[in-house]
Design an enzyme around this catalytic site. Structure first.
Site: not given
Length: 199
Positions: A70, A176
């Site tokens: 999450d 990234k």
């Protein structure tokens, strides 16, 4: 390659996990691959609670080792919003573009030095009959005043990383992965990976 199940149907997240776990020798499977019918409601009020909810429910259902994440964006000037509501910030339909619009609108009067924010990711590693483990990663940055770049997903086009002088939306996947919140969390997880089962 060992297979590892990631409790997501989000293609962007799946790509992030693949970029980091495949070099470690793991083939990434998502809920699309193993349990397309499953959808665990995220009723927690923290990233930790939601990650644990998803990982444990799916590990029990599939009787397999599962990783759930999450994650979201925390903006200091907005009191930590959107936080756990990042995916649904502008409504239940989970629309990246309208979520970005809402952030930019709320931030329009905020000067650059007060536009500090971070992406936070919590991973839960669950397996039947075993204690669930948590791993966390953070990436600090600033909220840009407009979209820059077409790569990534979510808030990437407005999340500016000063050390690289670009937004996450302007970064190549490997770039990234080297600095992202999810990358940092997965590297923490990677330290525990050799002990994982072959499920």
């Amino acid at each position: 390659m060992k297979e590892i199940i990631i409790a997501t149907k989000n293609k962007g997240k799946a790509k992030d996990f693949e970029a980091l776990l495949e070099p470690m020798g793991y083939k990434v499977l998502t809920l699309h691959d193993v349990a397309p019918h499953m959808d665990v409601e995220e009723t927690g009020v923290t990233f930790e609670e939601n990650a644990i909810l998803k990982a444990v429910a799916i590990a029990e259902e599939l009787q397999a080792t599962v990783i759930a994440d999450d994650s979201g964006l925390e903006i200091d000037a907005l009191g930590g919003e959107p936080g756990v509501y990042s995916a649904r910030y502008s409504g239940e339909q989970k629309n990246d573009s309208s979520n970005i619009d809402k952030v930019l609108q709320k931030m329009v009067q905020i000067p650059e030095e007060e536009r500090t924010a971070r992406f936070r990711c919590v991973l839960a590693l669950a397996a039947p009959g075993e204690k669930t483990q948590l791993f966390e990663g953070v990436c600090e940055g600033l909220i840009a005043t407009e979209r820059e770049g077409d790569n990534g997903f979510g808030y990437d086009p407005i999340f500016y990383v000063p050390s690289l002088d670009k937004t996450m939306g302007q970064m190549k996947p490997e770039e990234k992965a080297s600095i992202s919140h999810r990358g940092n969390a997965i590297r923490e997880l990677g330290k525990a990976m050799p002990g994982l089962s072959n499920n």
